[in-house]
Design an enzyme around this catalytic site. Structure first.
Site, short mmCIF file in Angstrom:
data_model
loop_
_atom_site.label_atom_id
_atom_site.label_comp_id
_atom_site.label_asym_id
_atom_site.label_seq_id
_atom_site.Cartn_x
_atom_site.Cartn_y
_atom_site.Cartn_z
N GLU A 85 0.82 -1.21 0.00
CA GLU A 85 0.00 0.00 0.00
C GLU A 85 0.86 1.28 0.00
O GLU A 85 0.37 2.27 -0.56
CB GLU A 85 -0.95 -0.02 1.21
CG GLU A 85 -1.99 -1.11 1.17
CD GLU A 85 -1.38 -2.49 1.43
OE1 GLU A 85 -1.87 -3.48 0.85
OE2 GLU A 85 -0.42 -2.58 2.20
N ASP A 142 -6.22 -10.33 3.52
CA ASP A 142 -6.16 -11.11 4.75
C ASP A 142 -7.56 -11.31 5.34
O ASP A 142 -7.98 -10.57 6.24
CB ASP A 142 -5.25 -10.42 5.76
CG ASP A 142 -3.83 -10.33 5.24
OD1 ASP A 142 -3.50 -11.07 4.31
OD2 ASP A 142 -3.05 -9.52 5.77
#
Length: 992
Positions: free
Chosen positions: A503, A670
């Site tokens: 990110e 996740d």
């Protein structure tokens, strides 16, 4: 891989809350109270960490109150008036002047703006509004960082399918589709706000609108009309309705209108149309979806609005227009369509070899073995642990998988370990010192290197906007192949790369390691799951019902763990110091408009590299915040094309942006071992397919927490029908390879048998995605767009246009309900027994679904190419073909198959086969010169009204056929001798 573990305290309180409801939901992301590491809480027997000191910075940021939750400040803003309008065949240009006093709602108003309307193509219009001074960051000026066809395919047609209208004072505009006069975008009644750190644009929406896209978040497929979508790339895991790893600010709107009495549409009563809208920006942004309007709120940049006209009755057309404009997704290698097994916790090569042997022993297909951080030396990128993953052991492993045509994919994180200047053993860490020498790392505003905190300790971050980073990244990957033994092995090492934490995520706020490199390596500032006093006790919802004894034991153990750690942990959290704030040159770390972000307590720098970090040529990360994962994927893709000449790179990326599909596949991050997460994976995959990233899937059985037999059995079956099919779980959780339970093994074998037999069909869908931008898996309304009742269906999905999947998504049931679209003339056949499914229009049909079974239906009118399944994709490609011909009500059917070598970027030859069945005759028409050696074995025709008296292939009579009257099914077998030179080496006809 998770960005950070979850506080045991919050997980435990969640456990207590859910215990009475029999809903065992662990894993709330709790960096808000994160378990802070001290030297006394470091694991004492870990083989992964050496003696690591404590980080000196906390993971907490400065609290922010989201502006969306405060009273709206823009109601007094005066808007703009249009002046000096100049129109041409190519578009319209005008000056916009502020109509009154500045309102200073969330920044300083610009007094004058530039309007530039461009009639880009026949089906796309571009509306640009920017400040005349050119002070605002313009993303479209940085084509060296992000490039797309929409910058180059401008045709300015006279026969465009839209019209742009505007009012001058106040300035308002609206765009209409010419064919049906549908309003596609309409700002009337809403003043434009344009300030240095806040830009607002609003469009009116129809009642009960159907909107899709605006990825990435965990949400149902249809977005609804009372949510706020935040675009701020974030390493937080699976946040419900919150900002997540990627940003794709495109939406598709589907509309329905009553059909006329003489309409050819049968029974549905509706016609439909769709269009798309893209707000092209890498700045932080919110999109407010409200009952009667949609509002963009950007904290910087300019307005670059693209409207895609779409059209009637086919949402795929709208998706194709959009995806072609940003760049169609890459063609993946054939083997990527196989099954992939992974986990964080394969502590050495022997673990993977044992897993490989078990798959073979249990006769479960597998193509690819994955490594998480375990293979690295002390979690450092581009290193291989010399003990657990020694070169000799890795060479043996590569020989083994090469002999069976299997593959290996390791993980690479975005963060590079920052070498300790006082530790001579760090002197040889090439990725850091070479990066320093070539000046490729992200910097602070003062020009120093930005230092965050990730798995190996204090880390730096490559700047992929820097042209020098491409060669640096390639050199690092070449060195990694050498560390795996590429120089001497003669075998390939990794055949793809998994890029994570991009990110990019950082576990502290700001450049926290700048003054602490002499402490490296440090343990991350929290206890990892599976470490001392942090055992993973979470299980899926309903686990206490079917596993009562084990549930009781787990509950008592979790109580014991809580009492042992709760008091000391709470004291550590209370003692956490507030991190030092950084004073930027511009107000970018805490802008006047506070985004409603998921991570931490709202600080923009929490969990990620700060907004004031500086890219190449001085560009603030604030203005390119959401593009880092795209840059890393592009650099990795280009590096792999150099390392493996003319081989399609396989890159799996967590963070994505517009056009990422050109370079990478994506997994949904996740997730949790929860039934809810299994369900949310369906709308997640469908959404990414409509924003141009079709090669997508979720970690089957869940990543965080412990799965159980029932959830894993259902999930492995459903995931077999996702484009990317992987099972992966986290450190400290129980093993969840499908052979661990009998029912999961059998469920997996059955579903994988279907998936591997469908590989020719899957590969053709991938080709269509690559050339046309079409989704590989689709919502039901994409194939049946005139059925309004399908607008929100996301518990079922289509694979291409021929297969309908109806999975079980809840525990303790043996039946599932599903709808079978189409009018009364539409036929659906059961995959397993080939019977016609008895249904009425719009009816929810109850289907039998025992634990090891997933319901699959074949749509009448479609021909599906198949191959006999084997234990990997290579072996399957050598097996004979079969054709499944599902006739419609008129005994008509058609299909397509595309073939090439499955790996080359540039093809020497290809083959496209058109299949057609009508008037009791099945024929093929092959175009291309790629030779397929496997013969045709069988043809199965479903829905044939009566038994044939004879069957001919060309002029040769075929005696090996059977007609089953109970299912109206013709089975033509033993065709190998008639197609010895290859099933499709020449055109042929089978008649009956």
């Amino acid at each position: 891989m998770l960005p950070r573990p979850f506080s045991f305290i919050v997980s435990f309180f969640t456990f207590l809350l859910c215990f009475s409801k029999a809903s065992f939901v662990f894993g709330l992301d709790a960096s808000k109270t994160g378990t802070i590491i001290t030297s006394s809480t470091l694991p004492t027997s870990s083989t992964t960490y050496r003696a690591l000191p404590t980080p000196s910075v906390a993971t907490l940021g400065i609290p922010q109150q989201p502006s969306v939750n405060e009273p709206y400040r823009g109601s007094t803003c005066p808007g703009y008036r249009a002046l000096n309008v100049s129109e041409s065949a190519n578009g319209l240009i005008a000056a916009l002047e502020l109509r009154g006093s500045p309102c200073y709602s969330y920044g300083k108003d610009y007094s004058h703006l530039l309007l530039n309307v461009s009639y880009d193509t026949v089906d796309r219009i571009h509306v640009s509004i920017s400040d005349i001074e050119g002070k605002q960051f313009r993303f479209t000026n940085h084509s060296d960082v992000w490039d797309a066809p929409l910058y180059h395919d401008l045709t300015y047609p006279s026969n465009r399918s839209y019209t742009f209208f505007y009012n001058s004072d106040p300035f308002e505009f609206w765009v209409v589709r010419n064919t049906d006069n549908e309003l596609l975008f309409d700002t009337r009644g809403h003043h434009l706000i344009f300030q240095d750190q806040y830009v607002e644009l609003t469009t009116n929406m129809v009642d009960d609108y159907n909107l899709y896209g605006l990825a990435e978040t965990v949400h149902g497929l249809r977005l609804g009309n009372n949510i706020t979508r935040t675009f701020w790339a974030n390493g937080d895991n699976a946040p419900l309705d919150g900002n997540s790893y990627g940003t794709h600010p495109f939406y598709l709107e589907q509309r329905y209108r009553p059909a006329a009495n003489d309409s050819p549409v049968n029974q549905t009563g509706y016609h439909s149309s769709s269009h798309g809208v893209l707000m092209l920006t890498a700045n932080g942004m919110e999109v407010l979806l409200r009952p009667n309007y949609l509002q963009y709120r950007m904290i910087g940049g300019v307005i670059d609005l693209y409207i895609y006209v779409g059209g009637s009755d086919d949402p795929k057309k709208t998706v194709s227009q959009f995806v072609k404009s940003i760049g169609t997704p890459s063609m993946q290698q054939y083997w990527t369509l196989g099954f992939h097994i992974s986990r964080w916790g394969y502590s050495n090569v022997s673990d993977i070899l044992d897993v490989r042997k078990s798959f073979s022993d249990f006769e479960i297909p597998v193509d690819t073995f994955w490594n998480d951080l375990d293979y690295m030396y002390m979690y450092r990128d581009f290193t291989v642990d010399p003990i657990s993953y020694s070169k000799d052991n890795m060479l043996e492993f590569f020989k083994e998988i090469e002999s069976t045509h299997q593959h290996y994919v390791p993980l690479i994180d975005a963060a590079v370990y920052a070498a300790n200047p006082n530790n001579r053993s760090d002197d040889s860490y090439y990725p850091y010192y070479n990066g320093i020498e070539n000046d490729v790392f992200i910097k602070n505003p003062d020009g120093s290197i930005y230092v965050g905190n990730v798995w190996p300790g204090y880390t730096v971050f490559p700047d992929f906007t820097n042209p020098a980073s491409s060669e640096y990244w390639k050199d690092c990957l070449v060195n990694l192949t050498h560390d795996f033994g590429a120089n001497s092995s003669g075998f390939p090492t990794f055949t793809g790369l998994w890029i994570d934490m991009n990110e990019p995520t950082s576990f502290c706020v700001g450049s926290c390691g700048s003054a602490h490199l002499d402490e490296n390596p440090v343990h991350v500032a929290f206890v990892l799951e599976g470490e001392t006093n942090n055992v993973v006790y979470s299980y899926p919802e309903g686990f206490n019902i079917t596993n009562a004894t084990e549930y009781s034991s787990v509950y008592m153990s979790s109580l014991s763990q809580f009492h042992a750690t709760a008091t000391s942990t709470l004291e550590k959290v209370k003692a956490t110091p507030t991190p030092l704030s950084v004073k930027p040159d511009y107000n970018v770390n805490n802008p006047p408009y506070a985004l409603d972000i998921e991570q931490g307590n709202g600080d923009l720098a929490d969990e990620g590299v700060s907004a004031n970090a500086t890219y190449y040529n001085g560009t603030l990360r604030y203005n390119l915040f959401n593009i880092y994962g795209y840059g890393m994927a592009k650099a990795t893709y280009n590096a792999l094309t150099s390392i493996y000449e003319n081989k399609r790179p396989f890159v799996l990326s967590r963070s994505t942006f517009l056009s990422s599909g050109k370079y990478a596949a994506h997994w949904l991050g996740d997730n949790y071992s929860q039934w809810s997460n299994m369900f949310f994976s369906i709308p997640g995959m469908l959404t990414f397919n409509l924003v141009g990233l079709p090669m997508v899937g979720a970690d089957a059985c869940g990543f965080m927490g412990n799965t159980d037999e029932e959830l894993c059995s259902r999930w492995m079956a459903m995931a077999a029908f996702s484009p990317f099919y992987r099972n992966h779980n986290s450190l400290g959780s129980i093993s969840q390879e499908p052979y661990r339970w009998g029912s999961v093994a059998e469920s997996s074998r059955r579903a994988m048998s279907i998936r591997y037999s469908l590989l020719p069909y899957w590969y053709t869908l991938m080709k269509d995605a690559h050339t046309e931008g079409f989704p590989m898996i689709r919502p039901l309304f994409f194939e049946f767009p005139n059925e309004q009742n399908l607008a929100g269906v996301d518990r079922q999905f289509m694979v291409g246009d021929a297969l309908l999947i109806t999975p079980v998504l809840e525990p303790n049931v043996s039946h599932v309900q599903g709808v079978f679209p189409g009018n009364t003339s539409t036929k659906w056949y059961d995959w397993y027994n080939h019977t016609v499914i008895d249904r009425q229009y719009g009816e929810n049909v109850t289907l039998y679904a025992p634990l090891e079974h997933i319901n699959v239906a074949i749509r009448g009118g479609k021909i599906v190419p198949l191959q006999k399944p084997a234990l990997n994709t290579f072996e399957t490609r050598q097996n004979p073909f079969n054709l499944l011909v599902a006739l419609d009500d008129n005994e008509y059917s058609e299909g397509t198959m595309y073939v090439d070598d499955g790996e080359s970027i540039t093809q020497n030859s290809t083959l496209t086969i058109k299949l057609l069945c009508k008037s009791n005759q099945l024929s093929i028409n092959s175009v291309g010169d790629y030779h397929l050696q496997p013969p045709l074995a069988n043809v199965t025709v479903l829905g044939l009204s009566q038994a044939p008296s004879r069957v001919l292939m060309q002029n040769t009579e075929i005696h090996t056929f059977t007609y089953l009257n109970a299912t109206k099914e013709l089975i033509i077998s033993n065709l190998e001798n008639n197609t010895m030179n290859g099933a499709f080496s020449s055109n042929w006809t089978i008649s009956w």
